[in-house]
Design a protein around this motif. Structure first.
Motif, PDB file in Angstrom:
ATOM      1  N   GLY A 298       0.800  -1.234   0.000  1.00  0.00           N
ATOM      2  CA  GLY A 298       0.000   0.000   0.000  1.00  0.00           C
ATOM      3  C   GLY A 298       0.823   1.270   0.000  1.00  0.00           C
ATOM      4  N   SER A 299       2.162   1.153  -0.180  1.00  0.00           N
ATOM      5  CA  SER A 299       2.987   2.369  -0.114  1.00  0.00           C
ATOM      6  C   SER A 299       3.226   2.990  -1.479  1.00  0.00           C
ATOM      7  N   SER A 300       2.724   2.367  -2.545  1.00  0.00           N
ATOM      8  CA  SER A 300       3.086   2.829  -3.889  1.00  0.00           C
ATOM      9  C   SER A 300       2.091   2.306  -4.925  1.00  0.00           C
ATOM     10  N   GLY A 301       2.035   2.960  -6.049  1.00  0.00           N
ATOM     11  CA  GLY A 301       1.347   2.455  -7.234  1.00  0.00           C
ATOM     12  C   GLY A 301      -0.119   2.092  -7.027  1.00  0.00           C
TER      13      GLY A 301
ATOM     14  N   ALA B 225       4.102  -2.821   3.786  1.00  0.00           N
ATOM     15  CA  ALA B 225       5.167  -2.886   2.765  1.00  0.00           C
ATOM     16  C   ALA B 225       6.502  -3.017   3.481  1.00  0.00           C
ATOM     17  N   ARG B 226       7.597  -3.143   2.684  1.00  0.00           N
ATOM     18  CA  ARG B 226       8.925  -3.312   3.313  1.00  0.00           C
ATOM     19  C   ARG B 226       9.618  -1.974   3.594  1.00  0.00           C
ATOM     20  N   GLY B 227       9.618  -1.096   2.627  1.00  0.00           N
ATOM     21  CA  GLY B 227      10.386   0.155   2.731  1.00  0.00           C
ATOM     22  C   GLY B 227       9.747   1.111   3.734  1.00  0.00           C
ATOM     23  N   ALA B 228      10.466   1.342   4.874  1.00  0.00           N
ATOM     24  CA  ALA B 228       9.863   2.100   5.977  1.00  0.00           C
ATOM     25  C   ALA B 228       9.567   3.553   5.601  1.00  0.00           C
TER      26      ALA B 228
ATOM     27  N   ALA C 273       6.745  -4.833   6.836  1.00  0.00           N
ATOM     28  CA  ALA C 273       6.879  -6.298   6.835  1.00  0.00           C
ATOM     29  C   ALA C 273       7.207  -6.783   5.430  1.00  0.00           C
ATOM     30  N   ASP C 274       8.132  -7.738   5.364  1.00  0.00           N
ATOM     31  CA  ASP C 274       8.426  -8.401   4.093  1.00  0.00           C
ATOM     32  C   ASP C 274       7.500  -9.616   4.004  1.00  0.00           C
ATOM     33  N   LEU C 275       6.488  -9.527   3.156  1.00  0.00           N
ATOM     34  CA  LEU C 275       5.461 -10.578   3.110  1.00  0.00           C
ATOM     35  C   LEU C 275       5.944 -11.841   2.390  1.00  0.00           C
TER      36      LEU C 275
ATOM     37  N   HIS D 267       9.216 -15.765 -15.127  1.00  0.00           N
ATOM     38  CA  HIS D 267       8.972 -16.215 -13.747  1.00  0.00           C
ATOM     39  C   HIS D 267       7.807 -15.440 -13.133  1.00  0.00           C
ATOM     40  N   TYR D 268       7.710 -14.177 -13.495  1.00  0.00           N
ATOM     41  CA  TYR D 268       6.580 -13.347 -13.051  1.00  0.00           C
ATOM     42  C   TYR D 268       5.281 -13.966 -13.549  1.00  0.00           C
ATOM     43  N   ALA D 269       5.229 -14.281 -14.850  1.00  0.00           N
ATOM     44  CA  ALA D 269       4.001 -14.847 -15.426  1.00  0.00           C
ATOM     45  C   ALA D 269       3.661 -16.190 -14.792  1.00  0.00           C
TER      46      ALA D 269
ATOM     47  N   ALA E 178       1.547   2.358 -15.228  1.00  0.00           N
ATOM     48  CA  ALA E 178       2.833   3.024 -14.969  1.00  0.00           C
ATOM     49  C   ALA E 178       3.009   3.246 -13.473  1.00  0.00           C
ATOM     50  N   THR E 179       3.946   2.510 -12.861  1.00  0.00           N
ATOM     51  CA  THR E 179       4.198   2.608 -11.411  1.00  0.00           C
ATOM     52  C   THR E 179       5.711   2.558 -11.170  1.00  0.00           C
ATOM     53  N   ALA E 180       6.097   2.636  -9.877  1.00  0.00           N
ATOM     54  CA  ALA E 180       7.528   2.667  -9.544  1.00  0.00           C
ATOM     55  C   ALA E 180       8.269   1.429 -10.065  1.00  0.00           C
TER      56      ALA E 180
ATOM     57  N   PRO F 186       7.666   0.852 -14.686  1.00  0.00           N
ATOM     58  CA  PRO F 186       7.498   2.162 -15.342  1.00  0.00           C
ATOM     59  C   PRO F 186       6.976   2.060 -16.777  1.00  0.00           C
ATOM     60  N   HIS F 187       7.193   0.919 -17.434  1.00  0.00           N
ATOM     61  CA  HIS F 187       6.736   0.707 -18.816  1.00  0.00           C
ATOM     62  C   HIS F 187       7.240   1.801 -19.755  1.00  0.00           C
ATOM     63  N   ASP F 188       8.519   2.178 -19.574  1.00  0.00           N
ATOM     64  CA  ASP F 188       9.087   3.270 -20.383  1.00  0.00           C
ATOM     65  C   ASP F 188       9.022   2.974 -21.875  1.00  0.00           C
TER      66      ASP F 188
HETATM   67  N1  NAP Z   1       2.122  -1.972 -12.854  1.00  0.00           N
HETATM   68  C1  NAP Z   1       1.741  -2.924 -13.699  1.00  0.00           C
HETATM   69  O1  NAP Z   1       1.909  -2.823 -14.934  1.00  0.00           O
HETATM   70  C2  NAP Z   1       1.031  -4.134 -13.156  1.00  0.00           C
HETATM   71  C3  NAP Z   1       0.257  -4.913 -14.052  1.00  0.00           C
HETATM   72  C4  NAP Z   1      -0.394  -6.044 -13.569  1.00  0.00           C
HETATM   73  C5  NAP Z   1      -0.282  -6.390 -12.236  1.00  0.00           C
HETATM   74  N2  NAP Z   1       0.476  -5.618 -11.398  1.00  0.00           N
HETATM   75  C6  NAP Z   1       0.566  -6.032  -9.991  1.00  0.00           C
HETATM   76  O2  NAP Z   1       0.125  -4.981  -9.168  1.00  0.00           O
HETATM   77  C7  NAP Z   1       0.731  -5.104  -7.880  1.00  0.00           C
HETATM   78  C8  NAP Z   1       1.246  -3.742  -7.436  1.00  0.00           C
HETATM   79  O3  NAP Z   1       2.292  -3.333  -8.291  1.00  0.00           O
HETATM   80  P1  NAP Z   1       2.536  -1.808  -8.701  1.00  0.00           P
HETATM   81  O4  NAP Z   1       2.604  -1.778 -10.177  1.00  0.00           O
HETATM   82  O5  NAP Z   1       1.596  -0.915  -8.007  1.00  0.00           O
HETATM   83  O6  NAP Z   1       4.047  -1.628  -8.188  1.00  0.00           O
HETATM   84  P2  NAP Z   1       4.696  -0.646  -7.104  1.00  0.00           P
HETATM   85  O7  NAP Z   1       4.236   0.758  -7.297  1.00  0.00           O
HETATM   86  O8  NAP Z   1       6.151  -0.903  -7.177  1.00  0.00           O
HETATM   87  O9  NAP Z   1       4.110  -1.191  -5.708  1.00  0.00           O
HETATM   88  C9  NAP Z   1       4.479  -2.431  -5.177  1.00  0.00           C
HETATM   89  C10 NAP Z   1       4.139  -2.422  -3.703  1.00  0.00           C
HETATM   90  O10 NAP Z   1       4.412  -3.724  -3.146  1.00  0.00           O
HETATM   91  C11 NAP Z   1       5.304  -3.580  -2.041  1.00  0.00           C
HETATM   92  N3  NAP Z   1       6.121  -4.784  -1.911  1.00  0.00           N
HETATM   93  C12 NAP Z   1       7.002  -5.297  -2.803  1.00  0.00           C
HETATM   94  N4  NAP Z   1       7.571  -6.402  -2.326  1.00  0.00           N
HETATM   95  C13 NAP Z   1       7.051  -6.605  -1.083  1.00  0.00           C
HETATM   96  C14 NAP Z   1       7.260  -7.577  -0.068  1.00  0.00           C
HETATM   97  N5  NAP Z   1       8.150  -8.587  -0.219  1.00  0.00           N
HETATM   98  N6  NAP Z   1       6.545  -7.486   1.083  1.00  0.00           N
HETATM   99  C15 NAP Z   1       5.660  -6.468   1.279  1.00  0.00           C
HETATM  100  N7  NAP Z   1       5.429  -5.517   0.352  1.00  0.00           N
HETATM  101  C16 NAP Z   1       6.119  -5.586  -0.805  1.00  0.00           C
HETATM  102  C17 NAP Z   1       6.112  -2.319  -2.389  1.00  0.00           C
HETATM  103  O11 NAP Z   1       6.738  -1.710  -1.283  1.00  0.00           O
HETATM  104  P3  NAP Z   1       8.236  -2.138  -0.834  1.00  0.00           P
HETATM  105  O12 NAP Z   1       9.041  -2.337  -2.080  1.00  0.00           O
HETATM  106  O13 NAP Z   1       8.697  -1.001   0.028  1.00  0.00           O
HETATM  107  O14 NAP Z   1       8.074  -3.390  -0.048  1.00  0.00           O
HETATM  108  C18 NAP Z   1       4.989  -1.436  -2.920  1.00  0.00           C
HETATM  109  O15 NAP Z   1       4.249  -0.894  -1.866  1.00  0.00           O
HETATM  110  C19 NAP Z   1       1.802  -6.184  -8.011  1.00  0.00           C
HETATM  111  O16 NAP Z   1       1.323  -7.400  -7.502  1.00  0.00           O
HETATM  112  C20 NAP Z   1       2.001  -6.293  -9.513  1.00  0.00           C
HETATM  113  O17 NAP Z   1       2.453  -7.564  -9.905  1.00  0.00           O
HETATM  114  C21 NAP Z   1       1.120  -4.503 -11.827  1.00  0.00           C
END
Ligand code: NAP
Length: 252
Positions: free
Chosen positions: A12-15, A35-38, A55-57, A145-147, A180-182, A185-187
Motif C-alpha cells: 500500500g505504499s506505492s502504485g 510494505a517493506r520500505g519504511a 513487513a516483508d510478506l 517467472h513473473y508470469a 505506470a508505477t515505480a 514504469p513501462h518506459d
Molecule cells: N504496474 C503494472 O503494470 C502491473 C500490471 C499487472 C499487475 N500488477 C501487480 O500490481 C501489484 C502492485 O504493483 P505496482 O505496479 O503498483 O508496483 P509498485 O508501485 O512498485 O508497488 C508495489 C508495492 O508492493 C510492495 N512490496 C514489494 N515487495 C514486497 C514484499 N516482499 N513485502 C511487502 N510488500 C512488498 C512495495 O513496497 P516495498 O518495495 O517497500 O516493499 C509497494 O508498496 C503487483 O502485484 C504487480 O504484480 C502490476
C-alpha cells in the motif's frame, strides 16, 4: 487492545496499492498499509492518516508480524492482496532462486496473508481483492517467472472465489494490463507512438478495480479489453507465440 474494524492493503505504499488505499480511506474506513520500505510506507501513512506495518510478506517473519497485528481485529471488511514486484530475468539464465522468489511473493504471500486475515474477513463477511495480472493468463516470455507465479495466483484466486462464497466472503480477481508505477514504469511502451495508449495510470486502475468490487464481480481486467488477450492465448496459442517472437525480435 481489540480493534473493531480494519481494512488491509498489502503493497500500500506505492502504485496500485496506494491508489486503492487512497480511495478506501476517502470512504472514512480504518486502514492498515503493509510494505517493506519504511520511509515510503511512513510517507503514505502520513498522507492518508492511517496505520502502517513494515513487513516483508515474502518472509515467515513478515507474515508472523502481520498475524500479530491482526490478532486483535474483530472484522476485516476488505483485504487487498497487492504486494508485488517485477521478476524479469530471462529463463535461459536458469535461475531457480528468481523462480522461487517470484512464487514466494506473487503467489504464496497472497495465500499466507489471506490465512492470517481470514478470521476477520469471515466475521465481516468481507471482500478480498487479489491483484493478479493479465500475465496470469497470458505468457509472452517478457517476464517468465513473473508470469508463472501470476498463473499460480490466478488459479488459486479463482478457486478461493468459489470456496469463500460459501461463507459469505467475496473474492475479486483483478487483472491489470500495463500500469505506470515505480516498479513497472513501462518506459518502452510509453515511448511508443501507438502502444503508449495501452498504459494506464494507477488511479484509473484503482477506480476500475473498486467499481468491479462494488458490482461483486468474480474477475475483472483493467482496462476490460485486455480480456481479449486472454481469450486469444487460450484459443490461438500458436499465433500468440508468433506475435511474441516477432515483438521480441523488434523490441528486444
Ligand atoms: N504496474 C503494472 O503494470 C502491473 C500490471 C499487472 C499487475 N500488477 C501487480 O500490481 C501489484 C502492485 O504493483 P505496482 O505496479 O503498483 O508496483 P509498485 O508501485 O512498485 O508497488 C508495489 C508495492 O508492493 C510492495 N512490496 C514489494 N515487495 C514486497 C514484499 N516482499 N513485502 C511487502 N510488500 C512488498 C512495495 O513496497 P516495498 O518495495 O517497500 O516493499 C509497494 O508498496 C503487483 O502485484 C504487480 O504484480 C502490476
Amino acid at each position: 487492545m481489540a480493534q473493531r474494524s480494519l481494512m488491509v492493503v498489502t503493497g500500500g505504499s506505492s502504485g496500485i496499492g496506494l491508489a486503492l488505499a487512497r480511495r478506501l480511506r476517502e470512504r472514512g474506513t480504518d486502514l492498515l498499509l503493509v510494505a517493506r520500505g519504511a520511509d515510503r510506507l511512513a510517507a503514505a501513512g502520513r498522507a492518508l492518516a492511517c496505520d502502517t506495518l513494515v513487513a516483508d510478506l515474502a518472509s515467515a517473519e513478515g507474515i508472523a508480524a502481520l498475524g500479530e497485528r491482526l490478532a486483535g481485529v474483530e472484522r476485516i471488511p476488505v483485504l487487498v492482496n497487492n504486494a508485488g514486484g517485477p521478476f524479469r530475468r530471462p529463463l535461459l539464465e536458469h535461475d531457480p532462486d528468481e523462480a522461487r522468489e517470484a512464487i514466494e511473493l506473487l503467489y504464496l504471500a497472497m495465500v499466507r496473508v489471506t490465512a492470517v486475515a481470514w478470521p476477520g474477513l469471515a466475521a465481516a463477511r468481507g471482500s478480498i481483492v487479489n491483484v493478479v495480472s493479465v500475465a496470469g493468463t497470458v505468457s509472452t516470455g517478457s517476464a517468465p517467472h513473473y508470469a508463472a507465479a501470476k498463473h499460480a495466483a490466478i488459479a488459486w484466486s479463482r478457486g478461493l472465489h468459489v470456496e469463500a462464497a460459501a461463507v459469505g466472503v467475496h473474492v475479486l480477481t483483478a487483472n491489470p494490463g500495463p500500469v505506470a508505477t515505480a516498479a513497472f514504469p513501462h518506459d518502452r511502451l510509453r515511448g511508443h507512438r501507438w502502444l503508449r495508449h495501452t498504459v494506464i495510470d494507477d488511479t484509473r486502475c484503482a477506480d476500475t478495480i473498486l467499481r468491479a468490487l462494488e458490482r461483486r464481480r468474480a474477475e475483472s481486467y483493467h482496462p476490460e479489453w485486455w480480456r481479449a488477450a486472454t481469450v486469444a492465448q487460450a484459443i490461438a496459442p500458436g499465433a500468440m507465440a508468433r506475435l511474441a517472437r516477432r515483438s521480441r525480435a523488434k523490441f528486444g
